[in-house]
Design an enzyme around this catalytic site. Structure first.
Site, PDB file in Angstrom:
ATOM      1  N   ASP A 238       7.307  32.159  36.205  1.00 23.27           N
ATOM      2  CA  ASP A 238       7.974  30.862  36.292  1.00 23.27           C
ATOM      3  C   ASP A 238       9.373  31.029  36.881  1.00 23.27           C
ATOM      4  O   ASP A 238      10.031  32.065  36.691  1.00 23.27           O
ATOM      5  CB  ASP A 238       8.075  30.209  34.908  1.00 23.27           C
ATOM      6  CG  ASP A 238       6.712  29.793  34.360  1.00 23.27           C
ATOM      7  OD1 ASP A 238       5.764  29.719  35.160  1.00 23.27           O
ATOM      8  OD2 ASP A 238       6.607  29.556  33.147  1.00 23.27           O
TER       9      ASP A 238
ATOM     10  N   TYR B  96       7.057  21.786  37.169  1.00 25.55           N
ATOM     11  CA  TYR B  96       7.562  22.615  36.071  1.00 25.55           C
ATOM     12  C   TYR B  96       8.340  21.750  35.074  1.00 25.55           C
ATOM     13  O   TYR B  96       9.255  21.012  35.471  1.00 25.55           O
ATOM     14  CB  TYR B  96       8.461  23.712  36.635  1.00 25.55           C
ATOM     15  CG  TYR B  96       8.772  24.810  35.650  1.00 25.55           C
ATOM     16  CD1 TYR B  96       7.757  25.540  35.060  1.00 25.55           C
ATOM     17  CD2 TYR B  96      10.093  25.114  35.323  1.00 25.55           C
ATOM     18  CE1 TYR B  96       8.033  26.557  34.165  1.00 25.55           C
ATOM     19  CE2 TYR B  96      10.382  26.130  34.420  1.00 25.55           C
ATOM     20  CZ  TYR B  96       9.345  26.850  33.848  1.00 25.55           C
ATOM     21  OH  TYR B  96       9.628  27.854  32.948  1.00 25.55           O
TER      22      TYR B  96
END
Length: 830
Positions: free
Chosen positions: A102, A319
């Site tokens: 991420d 995200y």
């Protein structure tokens, strides 16, 4: 061979599917799933697979002074040895490595940890970094086409947080726990972000407790024009500042105004004003505002983020950890809307596309890492999402729709009238243009009708009311409002705030929702305030957050920040150590208060909730060992002292917290006395020892409040079957052919017309066990019909099968469901 490393297995499967165009095969290395195609292999981690800790020689709490931890070395050890082993096996064979974790501080650190594990076994292969904000075909392919380098400064910021949190948490936790004599599972936890957050909650509770209500009165009248009646409120000009006031603080003045309204009979309109108000659409979602909106739908902060992360991993939203409230220039809102035209949101998408121009709203915060949370062009099959997942997905979709919708317009009508010298007002509002409300139904759009009137109109007063009220104390922080407050004070980060609240619940510092501090929480905060207030200071933790940002920006170093933190902790321990005895006494007193039930019937000391070495709970006297009086508690759940007090024994009632099976046990002494007064009722031979030893089964009432069918030869024979806790049990004259036992009927006093025909207790229990394992998956919280269908397609057809399943394996086979979620469901199943 190219090795791709992602943060989680779900992301690995999704990225492999995109890059291989669905052609990846699944193999296993060291028991970990690996996705392979065309000279590429992709493996998912499980977040951090290594963790920071102190060397083993610091593990013994009694042999190591807490202050020694401040300057102890910090080492990294594997926390997921199977994944580390698999990663390094693959890395040995890799010609190049791509880190695809991420894109945030935590993800960069996880990527750096993977880089270091790779370098331990392969020093030659180049290591690249790819970054994306959504796991969609376009973004993933674009990221892999233009790889970058690991941002070691950003990773160092995350590593600094780990080290500082370890130093603060471990040293202060040990100090307070040892001072209070709280060892084992009951240790007193302290944390760098946790403690200032706890102080916010405690301070709010202090405000509530200190609040002294004031009496006031409000007056209302029903006015009628023609056949339409509407409500108006009495008001007056405040002599102190000339403002308009509705609350009357003197009862005599309120009574006088009420009498005047009742006697007036009519009111004359003296002013009418009309205006139109523009109601602007909301800004795009950042993490905090998403949590707030999800909270209005009933989702806790942690649950909302867990669902959002699953939707992100599946490629349906961007995200979910972001501070940004400004869409990037390269987001084509029209293209994104067009992606929804052939979906259930098609009508709303069409209406928005019909606008002359799309002009998205923006908030105050603009960052360059991730965009605000919005849906991607990948639309999910609704049947593949759980009800909760769909509700959160729809929230994200509609928030995006709202940000590109037109403003709403409200028509406001204000009417004031005179009733024999007393003033009345009514405020009407009507939605003229729905604007964004048409696509975003989560905001209140209710209207208040006031009929059209003109100055000089005479209106009949059909009713008058006088309401006596009191000012209300401040409201406790709801989870979303608490997170907003933490954000405004720079306590924690967008990635950690919801986890901090969960830790406070887990460690017994807060209860209920909105969160309320326990006595232990108040004691810990008080001790810190009295002896080392920096521990609960938001200035301390916000400064450290700023330091970590400076590391990420290359303005300072990890070593500088950790050195500064160690110096600060040294000063804290100088203050704490001088008051160690006083702190321990204060904490011990408060710990007892949280567990105190009332007077011991034998010695007059205090009865407390206690836990045995085996983990079971019971009630014991604080005068032990001189007084050994005890009372049992049910074996199900964790006990909680309630406010209600037994009139007979002056003991607080106890509630047993056991999820959906939570129940009130009541006064433990009442339960014990009821058991002592009851007589065992023999019903037939014991199937275990009846034939060789003559054992008989009997209906027994236990002091813990439970009832069972058990052998009268206990403890020599421990055969037993559970019975319902409530209701009168009737032993019938109908016998079971298989077990030679009478059938039982349970009569509930509230509904005795429909008693529970329990039947043979052995047959009933066997059927119950089978039903529990065979019941549908929707019996579990969080499993809707769509998720149940996905699980069934993966071979998990009932609760029993889910309880026996491998969480990682099911998560691999079912899109949008994480292994952690599977484990939560398994805990319910068990």
């Amino acid at each position: 061979m190219e090795l791709i490393v992602t943060e989680k297995n779900n992301a690995a499967r999704r990225i492999a599917d995109i890059l291989s165009e669905g052609g990846a095969s699944t193999t296993q290395t060291a028991g970990v799933n690996v996705y392979e195609w065309g000279g590429r292999r992709c493996i998912g981690l499980s977040g951090h697979v290594v963790g920071v800790d102190f060397p083993p020689e610091y593990n013994d709490w009694r042999d190591v002074e807490p202050a020694e931890l401040i300057h102890a070395d910090v080492v990294k050890d594997p926390t997921q040895e199977d994944i580390v082993n698999a990663l390094q096996r693959l890395a040995r064979e890799a010609d190049d490595v791509v880190i695809a974790t991420d894109y945030d501080r935590e993800g960069e650190l996880i990527g750096k940890e993977a880089y270091e594990l790779v370098r331990e076994v392969n020093e030659q292969a180049p290591v690249n970094r790819v970054r994306f904000s959504s796991i969609t075909d376009t973004e993933v392919r674009s990221a892999f086409a233009d790889p970058d380098d690991i941002d070691f400064d950003l990773a160092a910021a995350g590593e600094a947080r780990q080290i500082v949190d370890l130093m603060w948490g471990a040293s202060l936790t040990r100090f307070l726990s040892l001072s209070a004599g709280q060892m084992g599972e009951d240790f007193i936890s302290v944390g760098r972000v946790q403690s200032p957050t706890l102080k916010l909650i405690v301070d709010k509770e202090r405000e509530i407790e200190a609040f002294d209500p004031d009496d006031y009165w409000e007056l209302f009248a029903d006015l009628r024009k023609d056949q339409t009646t509407f409500e108006a409120q009495y008001f007056y000009e405040d002599p102190a500042d000339g403002t308009e006031a509705e609350r009357v603080w003197n009862e005599g003045d309120a009574d006088a105004a009420f009498d005047a309204l009742r006697q007036a009979g009519e009111a004359v309109v003296d002013s009418v004003s009309r205006r139109t108000r523009t109601d602007d659409p909301p800004a795009p979602f950042n993490t905090t505002q998403f949590i707030r909106a999800a909270g209005s739908l009933g989702y806790s902060a942690g649950r909302a983020m867990s669902i959002a992360e699953d939707l992100y991993t599946a490629g349906y939203i961007t995200y979910p950890r972001t501070d940004n409230t400004v869409y990037p220039d390269d987001l084509d809102e029209r293209d994104l809307l067009e992606a929804f035209q052939q979906t259930v949101f098609g009508d709303d998408a069409d209406s928005l596309l019909d606008q002359d121009r799309l002009s998205p709203t923006s908030g105050d915060e603009e960052t360059t890492d991730h965009p605000p949370i919005h849906p991607t062009t990948d639309f999910p099959d609704r049947n593949q999402l759980s009800e909760d997942e769909w509700a959160v997905y729809e929230l994200v979709v509609r928030r995006f729709f709202a940000t590109v919708a037109a403003p709403a317009e409200w028509a406001h009508l204000r009417v004031t009238a005179d009733a024999d010298g007393e003033s009345l007002k009514a405020n009407g509002k009507r939605l003229v243009e729905a604007g964004y409300h048409a696509v975003y139904p989560y905001y209140d759009s209710s209207e208040n009708h006031v009929p059209p009137v003109e100055e000089g109109d005479t209106l009949a007063i059909t009713d008058a009311r006088l309401d006596a009220k009191q000012t209300q104390p401040p409201r406790r922080y709801g989870q979303s409002r608490l997170i907003e407050t933490m954000e405004s004070m720079d306590i924690g980060t967008k990635s950690t705030r919801h986890n901090t609240i969960e830790k406070l619940y887990d460690r017994g510092y807060i209860e209920n929702d909105p969160p309320r501090p326990t006595t232990l929480a108040e004691a810990v905060v008080e001790a810190a305030e009295d002896y080392a207030d920096v521990v609960v200071s938001e200035e301390m933790t916000s400064q450290l957050e700023a330091d970590m940002t400076a590391i990420a920006d290359g303005e300072t170093t990890l070593d500088d920040v950790t050195t500064e933190s160690r110096e600060m902790l040294d000063r804290v321990f100088d203050e704490l150590t001088a008051s160690r005895a006083e702190i321990g006494d204060h904490l011990r007193t408060s710990l007892k208060a949280d567990k105190s039930l009332g007077p011991c019937p034998e010695c007059g000391d205090t009865l407390l909730l206690r836990q045995s070495r085996t983990g079971s709970h019971f009630v014991g006297c604080d005068g032990y060992p001189e007084c050994q009086f005890t009372l049992p508690l049910p074996s199900t759940g964790d006990p909680l002292v309630m406010d209600a007090v037994c009139e007979d024994h002056d003991l607080h009632d106890v509630k047993m917290l056991a999820g959906r099976n939570t129940f009130v046990h009541g006064c433990p002494l009442c339960a014990a006395e009821a058991a002592d007064e009851s007589e065992d009722r023999l019903i037939g031979p014991c199937p275990d020892c009846g034939e060789p030893h003559g054992g008989e089964l009997a209906i027994k009432q236990l002091q813990s409040g439970s009832r069972l069918v058990g052998c009268d030869r206990y403890p020599d024979c421990e055969y037993s079957l559970p019975l319902p806790r409530r209701g009168d049990i009737e032993v019938t004259e109908t016998y079971c052919d298989e077990h030679a036992l009478p059938e039982l009927v349970v009569h509930d006093g509230e509904d005795d017309d429909d008693p529970w025909e329990l039947g043979c207790p052995i047959c009933n229990y066997e059927e119950y066990q089978a039903r529990q394992r065979q019941q549908g998956l929707e019996a579990l919280d969080g499993v809707g019909p769509k998720t149940a269908a996905k699980l069934e397609s993966a071979g998990v057809e009932d609760v029993g099968a889910l309880a026996d399943a491998d969480p990682e394996g099911i998560a691999d086979a079912v899109s949008g469901v994480s292994a952690d979620t599977i484990r939560e469901w398994q805990a319910q199943a068990d």
